[in-house]
Design a protein around this motif. Structure first.
Motif, PDB file in Angstrom:
ATOM      1  N   THR A   1       0.737  -1.184  -0.140  1.00 46.69           N
ATOM      2  CA  THR A   1       0.053   0.057  -0.080  1.00 46.69           C
ATOM      3  C   THR A   1       0.844   1.314  -0.071  1.00 46.69           C
ATOM      4  O   THR A   1       1.679   1.506   0.925  1.00 46.69           O
ATOM      5  CB  THR A   1      -0.819   0.054   1.321  1.00 46.69           C
TER       6      THR A   1
ATOM      7  N   THR B   1       1.579  -0.919  -9.569  1.00 42.67           N
ATOM      8  CA  THR B   1       0.854  -1.296  -8.441  1.00 42.67           C
ATOM      9  C   THR B   1      -0.390  -1.996  -8.670  1.00 42.67           C
ATOM     10  O   THR B   1      -0.950  -2.401  -7.710  1.00 42.67           O
ATOM     11  CB  THR B   1       0.603   0.045  -7.772  1.00 42.67           C
TER      12      THR B   1
ATOM     13  N   MET C   1      -0.691   7.762   1.433  1.00 41.75           N
ATOM     14  CA  MET C   1      -1.352   8.883   0.789  1.00 41.75           C
ATOM     15  C   MET C   1      -0.539  10.198   1.244  1.00 41.75           C
ATOM     16  O   MET C   1      -0.616  10.519   2.256  1.00 41.75           O
ATOM     17  CB  MET C   1      -2.882   8.935   1.070  1.00 41.75           C
TER      18      MET C   1
ATOM     19  N   THR D   1       0.548   8.835  -3.397  1.00 40.15           N
ATOM     20  CA  THR D   1      -0.994   8.821  -3.417  1.00 40.15           C
ATOM     21  C   THR D   1      -1.542   7.402  -3.748  1.00 40.15           C
ATOM     22  O   THR D   1      -0.977   6.762  -4.578  1.00 40.15           O
ATOM     23  CB  THR D   1      -1.834   9.597  -4.388  1.00 40.15           C
ATOM     24  N   ASN D   2      -2.245   6.550  -2.894  1.00 38.40           N
ATOM     25  CA  ASN D   2      -3.152   5.462  -3.100  1.00 38.40           C
ATOM     26  C   ASN D   2      -3.853   5.630  -4.320  1.00 38.40           C
ATOM     27  O   ASN D   2      -4.591   6.553  -4.663  1.00 38.40           O
ATOM     28  CB  ASN D   2      -4.133   5.116  -1.937  1.00 38.40           C
TER      29      ASN D   2
END
Length: 401
Positions: free
Chosen positions: A4, A288, A7, A369-370
């Motif tokens: 992950t 990702t 963010m 950022t996610n």
């Protein structure tokens, strides 16, 4: 997505400014936006009707008034239709969309891991886009998928990538001129300079970036190939070029692009033919939207888990090196200093021995950022010709249109 990404930017809002002399106006702030226009048609195949394609992208705008030069980022050839989130085939939380024209019903053609969910691999490179915005570029990651082949869906490597780049650059030019095509993306008018273009490609797109076709692009100031699935053609670039290899690459081998860069250096057409190897880095982990490791234990390719870098660190290293290199290429650097993150141990340099030196300096790892938090905007307007209603797509894996 197993790793992950933290963010640090709420899309549509601003990043903290390093410039303490003035506060950017709302229209001058950094942002990330995922956009979607209606699917369209590319006339690049032997089909008399053409080749349908999505028109997706992730646009990153930097701080400052601009106008900002553009970098186009492209993903490679990966599985595109999946409903299973079970590893090792697919990440647990990919960014997905629906495109029934391409993706089949769950279990079709005897493939239990394939289904109606279309994977947005352009969003999977949003960390590269964000790193580029931090260097002052208007960067866009574009979707290069079309059902030329149902399984991998990549466009024809020369014509397809070229035409899609042209289409998205046309969109950016229109946004700069106040024509928004129904997309609500504030703060872009008058801030994008499409006359200066950099190219970044991962995997199959990295092979395209090294191709003579890519080298012909007007206004090209620099190019970066990330773990390229390179072809047989020798690069002919006149601008600075960087090839980035993954030490644990499970798809195209850790030597990917090295011979092409040696040929480019030998040709003398550019003063910078740089090659860098990243320790512990796999192929899929740079996107990702793909599974970062091969096994539950975390091994990648020929590397056991103990030798594999943390995916978030590998993604940051590749993104930061890419952005730094293109920034220095744009400004005609007399020597290049690239960021080296702790544990990644990048090694390499300029293979053109008489050209500018390429060295490394220790740098902190950036966070990104996610991808699931990126603001999305959609429009039913078309950038490309409409897909004919009578166009039939064979949804058997591996079959052409």
């Amino acid at each position: 997505m197993t790793a992950t990404l933290a963010m640090t930017l709420v899309c549509g809002a601003s990043e903290a400014s390093a410039d303490t002399t003035s506060t950017p106006k709302p229209s001058d702030r950094a942002s990330l936006t995922s956009y979607q226009l209606a699917p369209g048609l590319l006339k690049i195949t032997s089909s008399p009707l053409g080749n349908p394609t999505q028109v997706h992208g992730v646009l990153g705008m930097p701080k400052g008034k601009g106008p900002h030069p553009v970098v186009v980022v492209m993903h490679g050839s990966h599985h595109n239709c999946a409903y299973s989130d079970k590893p090792p085939y697919f990440p647990r939380k990919p960014v997905k969309a629906q495109w029934p024209l391409v993706c089949a019903k769950p279990g079709d053609a005897g493939n239990p891991n394939l289904g109606p969910d279309y994977l947005r691999h352009d969003v999977g490179l949003s960390h590269v886009v964000q790193a580029l915005t931090r260097k002052g570029f208007a960067a866009v990651s574009i979707d290069v998928v079309s059902p030329e082949t149902w399984w991998s869906g990549e466009t024809h490597p020369e014509k397809g990538y070229t035409e899609l780049i042209n289409a998205h650059l046309r969109l950016l030019s229109d946004l700069n001129n106040g024509v928004n095509h129904g997309l609500n993306i504030p703060g872009v008018q008058g801030r994008i300079d499409t006359s200066r273009v950099g190219l970044v490609g991962h995997s199959r797109a990295g092979g395209y970036v090294l191709s003579p076709q890519a080298a012909k692009r007007a206004g090209l100031f620099g190019a970066v190939a990330l773990e390229p699935a390179a072809g047989a053609e020798k690069p002919t670039h006149k601008v600075p070029v960087l090839n980035v290899r993954g030490g644990c690459d499970e798809d195209v081998e850790p030597s990917a692009g090295l011979e092409e860069m040696k040929d480019l250096a030998k040709s003398g057409s550019t003063k910078v033919a740089a090659d860098v190897l990243l320790a512990g880095t796999g192929h899929r982990m740079l996107n990702t939207n793909l599974p970062p490791t091969d096994t539950k234990e975390g091994g990648v390719g020929d590397c056991p888990a103990s030798k594999v870098a943390a995916p978030a660190a590998a993604q940051a290293q590749a993104a930061q090196i890419t952005a730094s290199f293109l920034d220095q290429a744009l400004h005609g650097a007399k020597s290049y200093r690239l960021p080296a993150l702790k544990g990644l141990a990048p090694k390499g340099g300029n293979l053109r021995k008489t050209g500018p030196a390429v060295t490394f300096h220790q740098a902190p790892q950036q966070t990104f950022t996610n991808p699931h938090a990126i603001r999305e905007v959609t429009s039913k307007q078309r950038l490309l010709p409409a897909i004919p209603k009578d166009l039939k797509v064979n949804k058997t894996p591996g079959a052409d249109i």
